[in-house]
Scaffold this motif. Structure first.
Motif, PDB file in Angstrom:
ATOM      1  N   PHE A  62      77.363  15.447  76.065  1.00 16.33           N
ATOM      2  CA  PHE A  62      78.379  14.436  75.771  1.00 16.33           C
ATOM      3  C   PHE A  62      79.096  14.138  77.079  1.00 16.33           C
ATOM      4  O   PHE A  62      79.457  15.064  77.818  1.00 16.33           O
ATOM      5  N   LEU A  63      79.290  12.851  77.368  1.00 12.08           N
ATOM      6  CA  LEU A  63      79.871  12.446  78.645  1.00 12.08           C
ATOM      7  C   LEU A  63      81.182  11.702  78.455  1.00 12.08           C
ATOM      8  O   LEU A  63      81.303  10.835  77.583  1.00 12.08           O
ATOM      9  N   HIS A  64      82.160  12.039  79.283  1.00 11.69           N
ATOM     10  CA  HIS A  64      83.358  11.229  79.443  1.00 11.69           C
ATOM     11  C   HIS A  64      83.120  10.343  80.664  1.00 11.69           C
ATOM     12  O   HIS A  64      82.884  10.850  81.773  1.00 11.69           O
ATOM     13  N   LEU A  65      83.177   9.033  80.468  1.00 12.09           N
ATOM     14  CA  LEU A  65      82.869   8.089  81.528  1.00 12.09           C
ATOM     15  C   LEU A  65      84.143   7.593  82.212  1.00 12.09           C
ATOM     16  O   LEU A  65      85.214   7.548  81.602  1.00 12.09           O
ATOM     17  N   ASP A  66      84.006   7.188  83.453  1.00 13.03           N
ATOM     18  CA  ASP A  66      85.116   6.620  84.216  1.00 13.03           C
ATOM     19  C   ASP A  66      85.657   5.390  83.500  1.00 13.03           C
ATOM     20  O   ASP A  66      84.943   4.398  83.320  1.00 13.03           O
ATOM     21  N   THR A 103      73.192   6.726  74.449  1.00 10.25           N
ATOM     22  CA  THR A 103      74.119   5.843  73.733  1.00 10.25           C
ATOM     23  C   THR A 103      75.467   5.894  74.432  1.00 10.25           C
ATOM     24  O   THR A 103      75.961   6.989  74.725  1.00 10.25           O
ATOM     25  N   SER A 104      76.074   4.742  74.694  1.00  6.13           N
ATOM     26  CA  SER A 104      77.430   4.706  75.225  1.00  6.13           C
ATOM     27  C   SER A 104      78.310   3.908  74.274  1.00  6.13           C
ATOM     28  O   SER A 104      77.826   3.047  73.526  1.00  6.13           O
ATOM     29  N   ALA A 105      79.603   4.212  74.281  1.00  6.38           N
ATOM     30  CA  ALA A 105      80.515   3.576  73.335  1.00  6.38           C
ATOM     31  C   ALA A 105      81.933   3.618  73.886  1.00  6.38           C
ATOM     32  O   ALA A 105      82.268   4.450  74.734  1.00  6.38           O
ATOM     33  N   ARG A 106      82.765   2.719  73.357  1.00  4.37           N
ATOM     34  CA  ARG A 106      84.199   2.763  73.653  1.00  4.37           C
ATOM     35  C   ARG A 106      84.901   3.366  72.445  1.00  4.37           C
ATOM     36  O   ARG A 106      84.881   2.798  71.360  1.00  4.37           O
ATOM     37  N   GLU A 143      90.221   6.699  70.983  1.00  2.00           N
ATOM     38  CA  GLU A 143      91.096   7.718  71.565  1.00  2.00           C
ATOM     39  C   GLU A 143      90.556   8.269  72.875  1.00  2.00           C
ATOM     40  O   GLU A 143      91.321   8.508  73.815  1.00  2.00           O
ATOM     41  N   LEU A 144      89.261   8.470  72.963  1.00  2.00           N
ATOM     42  CA  LEU A 144      88.657   9.129  74.121  1.00  2.00           C
ATOM     43  C   LEU A 144      88.306   8.174  75.250  1.00  2.00           C
ATOM     44  O   LEU A 144      87.992   8.626  76.355  1.00  2.00           O
ATOM     45  N   GLY A 145      88.341   6.869  74.985  1.00  2.00           N
ATOM     46  CA  GLY A 145      87.929   5.908  75.994  1.00  2.00           C
ATOM     47  C   GLY A 145      86.416   5.779  76.036  1.00  2.00           C
ATOM     48  O   GLY A 145      85.723   6.054  75.051  1.00  2.00           O
ATOM     49  N   PRO A 146      85.851   5.392  77.179  1.00  2.00           N
ATOM     50  CA  PRO A 146      84.400   5.245  77.267  1.00  2.00           C
ATOM     51  C   PRO A 146      83.702   6.600  77.273  1.00  2.00           C
ATOM     52  O   PRO A 146      84.059   7.485  78.055  1.00  2.00           O
ATOM     53  N   ALA A 182      80.783  10.422  85.632  1.00  2.00           N
ATOM     54  CA  ALA A 182      80.698  11.007  84.285  1.00  2.00           C
ATOM     55  C   ALA A 182      80.922  12.508  84.353  1.00  2.00           C
ATOM     56  O   ALA A 182      80.364  13.187  85.233  1.00  2.00           O
ATOM     57  N   ALA A 183      81.736  13.017  83.409  1.00  2.00           N
ATOM     58  CA  ALA A 183      81.948  14.463  83.275  1.00  2.00           C
ATOM     59  C   ALA A 183      81.313  14.900  81.971  1.00  2.00           C
ATOM     60  O   ALA A 183      81.509  14.275  80.933  1.00  2.00           O
ATOM     61  N   GLN A 184      80.565  15.990  82.026  1.00  2.00           N
ATOM     62  CA  GLN A 184      79.783  16.403  80.852  1.00  2.00           C
ATOM     63  C   GLN A 184      80.437  17.508  80.045  1.00  2.00           C
ATOM     64  O   GLN A 184      81.184  18.329  80.562  1.00  2.00           O
ATOM     65  N   GLU A 185      80.163  17.461  78.727  1.00  2.00           N
ATOM     66  CA  GLU A 185      80.471  18.555  77.822  1.00  2.00           C
ATOM     67  C   GLU A 185      79.147  19.012  77.213  1.00  2.00           C
ATOM     68  O   GLU A 185      78.281  18.196  76.881  1.00  2.00           O
ATOM     69  N   VAL A 186      79.009  20.322  77.041  1.00  2.00           N
ATOM     70  CA  VAL A 186      77.763  20.887  76.511  1.00  2.00           C
ATOM     71  C   VAL A 186      77.648  20.582  75.015  1.00  2.00           C
ATOM     72  O   VAL A 186      78.584  20.813  74.251  1.00  2.00           O
ATOM     73  N   VAL A 187      76.513  20.050  74.618  1.00  2.00           N
ATOM     74  CA  VAL A 187      76.165  19.908  73.202  1.00  2.00           C
ATOM     75  C   VAL A 187      75.070  20.916  72.865  1.00  2.00           C
ATOM     76  O   VAL A 187      75.212  21.711  71.937  1.00  2.00           O
TER      77      VAL A 187
END
Length: 321
Positions: free
Chosen positions: A247-251, A281-284, A287-290, A313-318
């Motif tokens: 899972f990625l948090h995007l700029d 898959t990317s999405a807006r 609450e979390l933003g992109p 992009a910063a990753q979270e482990v799934v």
């Protein structure tokens, strides 16, 4: 199949594989917040609906699917995969048995190939397989919804909400009662937040179930005798999958979201660095933003900074490395 709900105020049609239903109804974040709060519904009437009847339906499906369904209780929802002989994911089915029929909804564009495979495997079993897409539409009610479900409508109850197999002729009248309508982009944003893979988005021609966290949810490890089971057992017992879902948090300063297939690189290696994965898959998110889901090579460090195209992009482990 074009949904009649595209005539609702503000409806903007979805594109690509999801063509036929609304991407949104004019306010993406409002629609997301409504679903997160347990209100509204999502029109998924573009999805295929397949029904299996007959005395042997559960024991027969048990031989073909990755899930344990021979004793599936009436009304209990489950999901299952069909794999190739090499263990690659070919189909994803979202199932419920109503006591006489196993109902499944599947990704748009996949039902013809699925039906052909199921028909080829009937042999002497007492089963009948039918395409019911013209007669039934899938409608999703979010978790916590108190919307009324019409009598005799088959329902899949899951932690993420309820999927209704609604008579297609009743779609417009039900929408008038169950509103507000939320588009597919809102539904997808919540799916990404929940780390739930989708066939054709998080999968490609070489995907195996372990890569996406489908072990346990769609694959039962205590059963065998299905196509591709040898690969599942070998990876589970002797090795690791070559890729893993993240899972990625995007700029958030970027105007455009990275599209499906956008290459991922290690930020420290610069623009000419080696490809280590891709966006699925990317999405807006409201609450979390992109945000995004992505597949990366298993050995990518879990704390590595990534770049999707030009987007940090910063990753979270799934799926654990």
């Amino acid at each position: 199949m074009k949904s009649p709900l595209l005539t609702l105020p503000g409806a903007v049609p979805a594109e690509g594989v999801d063509e036929g239903v609304a991407a949104h109804y004019g306010d993406l974040f409002r629609e997301q917040r409504a679903l997160a709060d347990g209100t509204g519904f999502v029109d998924l009437s573009h999805r295929g609906v397949v029904a299996v009847t007959g005395e042997d339906r559960l024991s027969w499906l048990h031989l073909l699917l990755t899930q344990h369904v021979s004793d599936l209780p009436t009304g209990e929802a489950t999901e299952a995969l069909i794999l190739s002989a090499h263990g690659h994911v070919e189909h994803a089915l979202y199932l419920v048995d109503d006591g006489a029929t196993v109902w499944a909804h599947v990704e748009p564009g996949t039902r013809e190939a699925l039906l052909a495979y199921l028909e080829s495997m009937k042999f002497f079993y007492r089963v009948e397989v039918a395409d019911r897409t013209d007669e039934f539409a899938v409608v999703h009610l979010p978790a916590g919804s108190i919307a009324e479900v019409p009598e005799d409508v088959v329902v899949r109850e899951t932690p993420y909400g309820r999927d209704l197999f609604l008579p297609r002729a009743d779609l417009e009248s039900y929408a008038a009662k169950a509103g507000p309508a939320a588009g597919l982009l809102a539904h997808e944003a919540l799916r990404v937040e929940q780390h739930r893979p989708r066939l054709g988005f998080e999968t490609d021609h070489r995907t195996i179930p372990h890569e996406l966290g489908w072990i346990g949810t769609a694959v039962h490890l205590q059963k065998g005798c299905y196509r591709g089971q040898e690969t599942v057992a070998r990876v589970q017992n002797l090795g690791k999958p070559p890729r893993r879902l993240v899972f990625l948090h995007l700029d958030g300063s970027e105007v455009h979201l990275p599209a499906h297939g956008t290459e991922l690189r290690l930020a420290d290696e610069g623009p000419d660095g080696r490809k280590i994965g891709f966006i699925t898959t990317s999405a807006r998110h409201h609450e979390l933003g992109p945000v995004a889901l992505a597949l990366v090579k298993r050995n990518v460090p879990v704390d590595a900074r990534l770049v999707a195209g030009d987007t940090a992009a910063a990753q979270e482990v799934v799926v654990e490395p």
